[in-house]
Design a protein around this motif. Structure first.
Motif, mmCIF file in Angstrom:
data_model
loop_
_atom_site.group_PDB
_atom_site.id
_atom_site.type_symbol
_atom_site.label_atom_id
_atom_site.label_comp_id
_atom_site.label_asym_id
_atom_site.label_seq_id
_atom_site.Cartn_x
_atom_site.Cartn_y
_atom_site.Cartn_z
ATOM 1 N N ALA A 145 0.723 -1.135 0.060
ATOM 2 C CA ALA A 145 -0.147 0.201 -0.157
ATOM 3 C C ALA A 145 0.764 1.077 0.186
ATOM 4 C CB ALA A 145 -1.025 -0.033 1.219
ATOM 5 N N GLN A 149 1.348 4.169 -3.028
ATOM 6 C CA GLN A 149 0.905 5.332 -2.923
ATOM 7 C C GLN A 149 1.994 6.657 -3.432
ATOM 8 O OE1 GLN A 149 -0.534 6.303 1.065
ATOM 9 N NE2 GLN A 149 -2.439 5.287 0.578
ATOM 10 N N ALA A 153 9.368 7.161 -2.054
ATOM 11 C CA ALA A 153 9.495 7.277 -0.574
ATOM 12 C C ALA A 153 9.798 6.061 0.054
ATOM 13 C CB ALA A 153 8.114 7.845 -0.045
ATOM 14 N N ASN A 154 9.711 4.860 -0.945
ATOM 15 C CA ASN A 154 9.545 3.442 -0.376
ATOM 16 C C ASN A 154 10.470 2.770 -1.252
ATOM 17 O OD1 ASN A 154 7.344 2.810 1.886
ATOM 18 N ND2 ASN A 154 6.400 4.032 0.200
ATOM 19 N N HIS A 196 -4.613 -2.842 -3.733
ATOM 20 C CA HIS A 196 -3.833 -1.355 -3.558
ATOM 21 C C HIS A 196 -3.522 -0.738 -4.969
ATOM 22 C CE1 HIS A 196 -4.266 -1.558 0.618
ATOM 23 N NE2 HIS A 196 -4.035 -2.881 0.725
ATOM 24 N N GLN A 200 -7.133 0.955 -6.479
ATOM 25 C CA GLN A 200 -7.120 2.261 -6.313
ATOM 26 C C GLN A 200 -6.606 3.100 -7.728
ATOM 27 O OE1 GLN A 200 -6.978 3.380 -3.154
ATOM 28 N NE2 GLN A 200 -7.881 1.440 -2.477
ATOM 29 N N THR B 58 14.956 0.760 3.310
ATOM 30 C CA THR B 58 13.723 1.489 3.348
ATOM 31 C C THR B 58 13.661 2.277 4.500
ATOM 32 O OG1 THR B 58 12.717 -0.539 4.458
ATOM 33 C CG2 THR B 58 12.062 -0.100 2.194
ATOM 34 N N ASP B 67 13.252 11.671 6.172
ATOM 35 C CA ASP B 67 11.858 10.953 6.559
ATOM 36 C C ASP B 67 11.990 10.568 8.113
ATOM 37 O OD1 ASP B 67 9.360 10.206 6.161
ATOM 38 O OD2 ASP B 67 9.792 8.811 4.730
ATOM 39 N N LEU B 106 -6.042 -1.826 6.716
ATOM 40 C CA LEU B 106 -5.794 -1.609 5.303
ATOM 41 C C LEU B 106 -6.387 -2.685 4.381
ATOM 42 C CD1 LEU B 106 -1.950 -1.150 5.120
ATOM 43 C CD2 LEU B 106 -3.450 0.331 4.074
ATOM 44 N N ARG B 109 -10.477 -2.263 4.364
ATOM 45 C CA ARG B 109 -10.997 -1.257 3.291
ATOM 46 C C ARG B 109 -10.989 -1.664 1.888
ATOM 47 N NH1 ARG B 109 -8.085 3.173 0.726
ATOM 48 N NH2 ARG B 109 -5.938 1.807 1.289
ATOM 49 N N THR B 110 -10.294 -2.755 1.585
ATOM 50 C CA THR B 110 -10.246 -3.089 0.282
ATOM 51 C C THR B 110 -10.766 -4.451 -0.134
ATOM 52 O OG1 THR B 110 -8.162 -3.914 0.476
ATOM 53 C CG2 THR B 110 -8.197 -1.718 -0.544
#
Lengths: 290, 235
Positions: A145, A149, A153-154, A196, A200, B58, B67, B106, B109-110
């Protein structure tokens, strides 16, 4: 009641044969068929034709997210589909972003690209420029997920730890920027990708699935969640035939056919034995063997 | 040297595979134990390295890129390690709860769309179509759904027409289970054939494959006959 029916005789032997004979026979049949294939003809299913048609919609430069959601063992079943599909990608000149859904995925690129060497050489298809392997990035649903999005960033580096900046992946902001997802799955992060990315962002997704998961994916195909499905080794062999590039799939179809025949023969032997044995002597009730 | 190492890796790989397959013989033997524990050890080692690389790529690189919120993920991850501590094991409940909560949120929701709404939508389709095969397909779906649903009516007695529709539903399910079993067998056979194909391609591997298969089979029989299998194997 005569002695033979008391002991069960030939029927009992047929009903309770040692299962190790099945394994031995399968081993021998498969090995022999692979060493000495006779090239039995195969039919092409509408499902595989639809898969090929879906791949044909891709244009040069399109971005495909190739998700290798398989362990090394699963790759053994999906190998024909993986190789045939990637041959099409290379010939079309699409840009590939390759991700793994299992830590064993790190063993796959050398194995797969070794077999695709002729194609990568012929089409000058190079790592970094035409394809980037971002490695193991799908440990769980949250990771899928998050990546969907905000891609950068990942994912900051590829599987060798080199920055992905300056590659074609700069064009990707989120999963919606991909033109297609091509998934090879033993059932790892596939549902998460459907949830996702497909739901989406509406990205079309084609799936090459192991045989065990095919019935589940057929429901997804009917529901429009995936756009095409390539089923197991058989599907891969059909695709090899369609693109006129024989490989491991077509080579193993004889073993497939004879393997299935042998199982059918063992099932028939077992059933004849079972009915013969129970009818003649009622031994099933006495011995408790069912 | 490199060529020899590659060759040795392939030959050992072939042998260890057949050592693993001796589990099908159904009796303990040291070859199987050796193969099994080698696989588990190697697999665990690789998973730890890949897991740590994932965290580095990550989380650590993310923090270096500014981050900062990812620091919390590392702290939560470290808290998870308290799971093995006899006194402070309860600390691991917090990251576990966080993980389960996030995962469920998560997923829920889907899943409602993928597993329910879209599947139901796909079932409710127009019966009539100009393509005879599609028409047959859709009628089969409609009949199967309705009759199988009646099989699961537990709050009333199934008599009259309901009895017969539930019976039809029951047999349709048997057909479905049979198809799934066949697909499963095809899948497992595909996995096996795929591996055997890789053990016989290129052809120079074939003698090593056949030889390893025979050696392992004979060894498994001998270990059983001599009673050494039980004694020498672990677990």
């Amino acid at each position: 009641m005569n002695r033979m029916s008391d002991e069960g005789g030939i029927y009992k032997k047929m009903a309770t044969y040692d299962k190790r004979w099945v394994y031995l026979a399968l081993f021998a049949i498969v090995l022999y068929s692979l060493i000495r294939p006779i090239g039995m003809p195969i039919g092409i299913s509408a499902q595989t034709k639809a898969y090929k048609t879906e791949l044909d919609t891709l244009q040069e430069g399109d971005l495909v997210f190739s998700t290798w959601n398989m362990e090394f063992s699963g790759y053994m079943e999906l190998k024909p589909g993986v190789l045939a599909t990637h041959k099409i990608f290379i010939e079309k000149g699409v840009k590939l972003c390759i991700a793994f859904g299992h830590f064993e995925g790190v063993a796959l690129p050398p194995e797969i690209f070794k077999q695709l060497k002729k194609w990568t050489d012929d089409y000058d298809y190079t790592e970094g420029e035409d394809y980037v392997i971002i490695g193991y990035v799908f440990p769980n649903e949250a990771a899928v997920a998050a990546l969907a999005q905000d891609f950068h960033a990942n994912v900051r580096v590829d599987w060798k730890g080199q920055s992905i900046e300056g590659t074609f992946l700069d064009e990707i902001q989120n999963a919606g920027d991909f033109d297609m997802i091509s998934d090879y799955t033993t059932g790892l992060a596939t549902t998460n990708l459907i949830n996702h990315v497909v739901l989406q962002y509406g990205v079309p997704m084609v799936v090459n699935s192991i045989g065990v998961s095919v019935p589940g994916h057929l429901a997804n195909l009917d529901a429009g969640l995936i756009t095409a499905l390539l089923a197991s080794t058989r599907g891969g062999a059909e695709l090899e035939f369609l693109i006129n590039s024989p490989g491991p799939g077509l080579k193993s179809m004889d073993a497939f056919t004879f393997g299935h025949y042998s199982l059918i023969i063992f099932i028939i032997i077992g059933n004849i034995g079972h009915y013969g044995w129970t009818r003649r002597s009622g031994a099933r009730e006495r011995t408790g063997i069912r | 040297m490199n060529e020899f190492l590659s060759f040795a890796a392939v030959v050992v790989g072939i042998f260890i595979s057949f050592a693993m397959y001796t589990t099908l013989y159904g009796r303990p033997n040291p070859l199987r134990s050796w193969a099994e524990f080698s696989y588990l050890g190697a697999g665990t080692g690789v998973s730890v390295v890949i897991g740590l690389t994932y965290i580095w790529n990550t989380a650590v690189l993310g923090i270096q890129a500014g981050d900062w919120i990812l620091i919390f993920s590392i702290i939560l991850g470290l808290m998870m390690l308290f799971r093995v501590h006899p006194t402070y094991g309860y600390i691991s409940r917090l990251p576990l709860a966080f993980t389960v909560g996030t995962g469920l949120a998560l997923s829920l929701r889907t899943q409602i769309f993928t597993s329910f709404i879209r599947q139901i939508n796909a079932t409710i389709v127009k019966l009539w179509t100009n393509v005879p095969l599609d028409f047959l397909y859709r009628v089969t779906i409609a009949v199967s759904v309705l009759t199988i649903l009646t099989f699961f009516l537990y709050t009333m007695e199934l008599s009259g027409p309901l009895f017969w529709t539930s019976r039809v539903g029951e047999y349709l399910m048997y057909i479905g289970f049979g198809a799934i079993f066949a697909q499963t067998f095809m899948g497992r056979l595909g996995l096996f054939i795929g591996y055997m194909e890789s053990l016989t391609t290129p052809t120079w591997k074939t003698p090593y494959t056949v030889g390893s298969a025979l050696i392992c089979l004979i060894a498994a029989i001998l270990f059983e006959r001599t009673g050494l299998g039980e004694k020498l194997s672990a677990g």
